[in-house]
Write a protein that holds these residues in place. Structure first.
Motif, PDB file in Angstrom:
ATOM      1  N   ASP A 145       0.652  -1.401  -0.076  1.00 37.89           N
ATOM      2  CA  ASP A 145       0.019   0.128  -0.117  1.00 37.89           C
ATOM      3  C   ASP A 145       0.830   1.156   0.101  1.00 37.89           C
ATOM      4  O   ASP A 145       0.510   2.350   0.467  1.00 37.89           O
ATOM      5  N   LEU A 146       2.320   1.163  -0.819  1.00 34.90           N
ATOM      6  CA  LEU A 146       2.816   2.212  -0.707  1.00 34.90           C
ATOM      7  C   LEU A 146       2.319   3.541  -1.068  1.00 34.90           C
ATOM      8  O   LEU A 146       1.894   3.342  -2.575  1.00 34.90           O
ATOM      9  N   ALA A 147       2.486   4.737  -0.800  1.00 37.86           N
ATOM     10  CA  ALA A 147       1.730   5.765  -1.269  1.00 37.86           C
ATOM     11  C   ALA A 147       2.643   6.452  -2.291  1.00 37.86           C
ATOM     12  O   ALA A 147       3.890   6.322  -2.131  1.00 37.86           O
ATOM     13  N   PRO A 148       2.079   6.981  -3.384  1.00 43.56           N
ATOM     14  CA  PRO A 148       2.914   7.791  -4.442  1.00 43.56           C
ATOM     15  C   PRO A 148       3.861   8.615  -3.565  1.00 43.56           C
ATOM     16  O   PRO A 148       3.199   9.591  -2.592  1.00 43.56           O
ATOM     17  N   ASN A 149       5.188   8.746  -4.045  1.00 44.29           N
ATOM     18  CA  ASN A 149       6.146   9.752  -3.395  1.00 44.29           C
ATOM     19  C   ASN A 149       6.457   9.797  -2.048  1.00 44.29           C
ATOM     20  O   ASN A 149       7.248  10.351  -1.307  1.00 44.29           O
ATOM     21  N   GLN A 150       6.270   8.524  -1.466  1.00 45.65           N
ATOM     22  CA  GLN A 150       6.509   8.205   0.003  1.00 45.65           C
ATOM     23  C   GLN A 150       7.786   7.398  -0.007  1.00 45.65           C
ATOM     24  O   GLN A 150       7.634   6.089  -0.634  1.00 45.65           O
ATOM     25  N   ALA A 151       8.741   7.878   0.577  1.00 46.22           N
ATOM     26  CA  ALA A 151      10.237   6.920   0.798  1.00 46.22           C
ATOM     27  C   ALA A 151      10.104   6.122   1.466  1.00 46.22           C
ATOM     28  O   ALA A 151       9.361   6.070   2.624  1.00 46.22           O
ATOM     29  N   THR A 152      10.727   4.953   1.036  1.00 51.10           N
ATOM     30  CA  THR A 152      11.016   3.799   2.313  1.00 51.10           C
ATOM     31  C   THR A 152      12.331   3.003   1.773  1.00 51.10           C
ATOM     32  O   THR A 152      12.905   3.352   0.800  1.00 51.10           O
ATOM     33  N   GLU A 153      12.627   2.105   2.899  1.00 48.31           N
ATOM     34  CA  GLU A 153      13.983   1.399   2.486  1.00 48.31           C
ATOM     35  C   GLU A 153      13.808  -0.013   2.930  1.00 48.31           C
ATOM     36  O   GLU A 153      12.611  -0.432   3.720  1.00 48.31           O
ATOM     37  N   ALA A 154      14.192  -0.988   2.185  1.00 45.85           N
ATOM     38  CA  ALA A 154      13.881  -2.438   2.403  1.00 45.85           C
ATOM     39  C   ALA A 154      15.248  -3.261   2.038  1.00 45.85           C
ATOM     40  O   ALA A 154      16.036  -2.828   1.773  1.00 45.85           O
ATOM     41  N   LEU A 155      15.009  -4.393   2.787  1.00 45.71           N
ATOM     42  CA  LEU A 155      16.281  -5.491   2.513  1.00 45.71           C
ATOM     43  C   LEU A 155      15.583  -6.865   1.675  1.00 45.71           C
ATOM     44  O   LEU A 155      14.314  -7.049   1.727  1.00 45.71           O
ATOM     45  N   ILE A 156      16.599  -7.562   0.972  1.00 41.16           N
ATOM     46  CA  ILE A 156      16.140  -8.823   0.687  1.00 41.16           C
ATOM     47  C   ILE A 156      17.265  -9.721   1.306  1.00 41.16           C
ATOM     48  O   ILE A 156      18.310  -9.375   1.589  1.00 41.16           O
ATOM     49  N   LEU A 157      16.740 -10.790   1.863  1.00 39.34           N
ATOM     50  CA  LEU A 157      17.494 -11.558   2.865  1.00 39.34           C
ATOM     51  C   LEU A 157      17.540 -12.943   2.173  1.00 39.34           C
ATOM     52  O   LEU A 157      16.758 -13.192   1.395  1.00 39.34           O
TER      53      LEU A 157
ATOM     54  N   LEU B  36      21.891  -4.286  13.229  1.00 42.61           N
ATOM     55  CA  LEU B  36      22.417  -2.962  12.677  1.00 42.61           C
ATOM     56  C   LEU B  36      21.252  -1.875  13.201  1.00 42.61           C
ATOM     57  O   LEU B  36      21.359  -0.961  12.723  1.00 42.61           O
ATOM     58  N   GLY B  37      20.010  -2.212  13.981  1.00 44.37           N
ATOM     59  CA  GLY B  37      18.960  -1.387  14.111  1.00 44.37           C
ATOM     60  C   GLY B  37      18.174  -1.298  12.667  1.00 44.37           C
ATOM     61  O   GLY B  37      17.645  -0.224  12.642  1.00 44.37           O
ATOM     62  N   TRP B  38      18.004  -2.118  11.783  1.00 43.95           N
ATOM     63  CA  TRP B  38      17.197  -2.087  10.597  1.00 43.95           C
ATOM     64  C   TRP B  38      15.798  -2.434  10.951  1.00 43.95           C
ATOM     65  O   TRP B  38      15.132  -2.455   9.922  1.00 43.95           O
ATOM     66  N   ILE B  39      15.289  -2.858  12.080  1.00 43.53           N
ATOM     67  CA  ILE B  39      14.199  -3.301  12.461  1.00 43.53           C
ATOM     68  C   ILE B  39      13.503  -2.180  12.490  1.00 43.53           C
ATOM     69  O   ILE B  39      13.511  -1.090  13.323  1.00 43.53           O
ATOM     70  N   GLY B  40      12.159  -2.056  11.638  1.00 44.65           N
ATOM     71  CA  GLY B  40      11.444  -0.869  11.815  1.00 44.65           C
ATOM     72  C   GLY B  40      11.568  -0.064  10.632  1.00 44.65           C
ATOM     73  O   GLY B  40      10.738   0.106   9.886  1.00 44.65           O
ATOM     74  N   SER B  41      12.781   0.480  10.376  1.00 47.74           N
ATOM     75  CA  SER B  41      13.122   1.294   9.284  1.00 47.74           C
ATOM     76  C   SER B  41      13.281   0.673   8.033  1.00 47.74           C
ATOM     77  O   SER B  41      12.672   1.110   7.022  1.00 47.74           O
ATOM     78  N   ALA B  42      13.728  -0.364   7.991  1.00 49.67           N
ATOM     79  CA  ALA B  42      13.787  -1.641   6.838  1.00 49.67           C
ATOM     80  C   ALA B  42      13.124  -2.923   6.774  1.00 49.67           C
ATOM     81  O   ALA B  42      12.780  -3.474   5.872  1.00 49.67           O
ATOM     82  N   VAL B  43      12.724  -3.219   8.253  1.00 51.88           N
ATOM     83  CA  VAL B  43      11.971  -4.440   8.152  1.00 51.88           C
ATOM     84  C   VAL B  43      10.719  -4.047   8.896  1.00 51.88           C
ATOM     85  O   VAL B  43      10.797  -3.814   9.890  1.00 51.88           O
ATOM     86  N   HIS B  44       9.680  -4.560   8.333  1.00 56.17           N
ATOM     87  CA  HIS B  44       8.344  -4.661   8.993  1.00 56.17           C
ATOM     88  C   HIS B  44       7.921  -5.857   9.778  1.00 56.17           C
ATOM     89  O   HIS B  44       7.884  -6.997   8.969  1.00 56.17           O
ATOM     90  N   LEU B  45       7.848  -5.788  10.865  1.00 56.67           N
ATOM     91  CA  LEU B  45       7.498  -7.010  11.782  1.00 56.67           C
ATOM     92  C   LEU B  45       6.055  -7.760  11.685  1.00 56.67           C
ATOM     93  O   LEU B  45       5.764  -8.584  12.159  1.00 56.67           O
ATOM     94  N   GLN B  46       5.207  -6.850  11.143  1.00 61.16           N
ATOM     95  CA  GLN B  46       3.758  -7.321  11.009  1.00 61.16           C
ATOM     96  C   GLN B  46       3.515  -7.958   9.597  1.00 61.16           C
ATOM     97  O   GLN B  46       2.280  -7.880   9.254  1.00 61.16           O
ATOM     98  N   LYS B  47       4.466  -8.177   8.706  1.00 61.96           N
ATOM     99  CA  LYS B  47       4.236  -8.815   7.622  1.00 61.96           C
ATOM    100  C   LYS B  47       5.071 -10.097   7.489  1.00 61.96           C
ATOM    101  O   LYS B  47       6.282 -10.146   8.163  1.00 61.96           O
ATOM    102  N   GLY B  48       4.726 -11.102   6.643  1.00 62.03           N
ATOM    103  CA  GLY B  48       5.452 -12.083   6.383  1.00 62.03           C
ATOM    104  C   GLY B  48       5.599 -12.406   5.227  1.00 62.03           C
ATOM    105  O   GLY B  48       5.641 -11.645   4.240  1.00 62.03           O
ATOM    106  N   CYS B  49       5.897 -13.737   4.823  1.00 62.13           N
ATOM    107  CA  CYS B  49       5.827 -14.154   3.215  1.00 62.13           C
ATOM    108  C   CYS B  49       7.065 -13.484   2.644  1.00 62.13           C
ATOM    109  O   CYS B  49       6.827 -13.004   1.362  1.00 62.13           O
ATOM    110  N   TYR B  50       8.244 -13.503   2.945  1.00 62.93           N
ATOM    111  CA  TYR B  50       9.211 -13.012   2.354  1.00 62.93           C
ATOM    112  C   TYR B  50      10.531 -13.918   2.956  1.00 62.93           C
ATOM    113  O   TYR B  50      10.380 -14.516   3.987  1.00 62.93           O
TER     114      TYR B  50
END
Length: 321
Positions: free
Chosen positions: A71-83, A212-226
């Protein structure tokens, strides 16, 4: 790719993973102060740029990334990881969706491996993945900058500033209009000050996001399936990560900074003591002096005096033990 801004007066080329852009333009601290004051820009045109288009782009990426992006809104920045399947960090991505396209930048020379993985996961989804590194350059504007954003350019706006995705052909003219240009060393010093981790600097082959403190900023704890989600959930709910990121104030009397990989030990044990961690990034800061980030064992006391190589180091907690 070699940046055209390396032809500017005073430019000194960066080395290692940041090869292709300038380390500095003759005055490291002046460049840092300009960025801290919200002026100038940083040439990040060596970073990989990847786009994802198609009607299913957000739903598809949601299944692959650690971040909640369906549901990422247009022009809303985020960061993410691939594990990896074991939860180790493989890619760090900095994203924005402009309403039709997801734009992301990644570490230099990692976009090929990233795209290969994304292509392998397309299946029946209506998405197209493209490497835009050759025609799009990333430019960073510091927080507080009043520089104009060209019409049509994708922008990631964060608390630390704005990342612009500019046509590479416009890089020189944009820098001439909105400079001065600061080198990557100034940008890195402010990154270290802000305790922000970077792939292949703060990470190694076994790093998990919790360290590294990436929980929250790059890792969303309420989602799975990755991929790797089981490790993320298990460590968060049942345990503690084996290591933690710390910020170090280094002895300012030393001429040389301890480089990446320099062993960190207890000061009381000296250079023959047991290694407790290693320096990930060190920098010279215009106000704080020599500083560093380091990854140390979780059970190292938060008030322990440390040494990095032969350099005394006082720590500040970034990730709680």
């Amino acid at each position: 790719m070699k940046s055209p801004l390396l032809s500017l007066p005073g430019a000194v080329p960066a080395e290692g993973r940041d090869e292709g852009v300038a380390a500095h333009y003759g005055d490291l601290f002046r460049e840092q102060r300009a960025l801290a004051d919200g002026s100038g820009l940083v040439d990040l045109s060596h970073r990989g740029v990847v786009t994802v288009t198609g009607d299913d782009r957000l739903a598809w990426l949601h299944l692959l990334l650690t971040q909640h992006v369906s549901d990422l809104a247009p022009n809303q920045a985020t960061e993410a990881l691939i594990l990896s399947a074991n939860g180790h960090i493989e890619h760090a991505l900095y994203l924005v969706d402009d309403g039709t396209t997801v734009w992301m930048h990644a570490e230099p020379e990692t976009q090929g491996e990233l795209i290969a993985y994304l292509e392998s996961m397309k299946f029946f989804y209506r998405v197209e993945v493209a490497d835009r590194t050759e025609d799009i350059a990333v430019v960073h504007l510091p927080a507080g900058s009043i520089a104009e954003v060209p019409d049509g350019a994708a922008v990631r706006e964060t608390a630390h500033g704005r990342d612009l995705f500019l046509p590479r052909a416009d890089l020189e003219s944009y820098a001439a209009e909105h400079g001065p240009v600061a080198g990557i060393l100034a940008y890195e010093a402010l990154r270290v000050e802000a305790h922000r981790p970077r792939l292949n600097f703060e990470t190694d082959h076994r790093t998990i996001p919790h360290e590294l403190g990436w929980i929250g900023s790059a890792v969303h704890l309420q989602k799975g399936c990755y991929r790797g989600q089981e490790t993320v959930a298990r460590v968060h709910n049942l345990g503690k990560p084996p290591r933690r990121l710390v910020f170090l104030h280094l002895d300012g009397s030393e001429v040389h900074l301890p480089g990446h990989g320099t062993p960190v030990r207890l000061a009381a044990d000296g250079q023959e003591g047991r290694q407790l961690g290693f320096i990930t990034t060190s920098a010279r800061h215009h106000e704080l002096g020599p500083i560093a980030l380091a990854l140390v064992k979780r059970n190292v006391a938060v008030d322990a005096e440390l040494i990095a190589g032969d350099t005394a180091a006082a720590q500040e907690t970034v990730v709680e033990p």
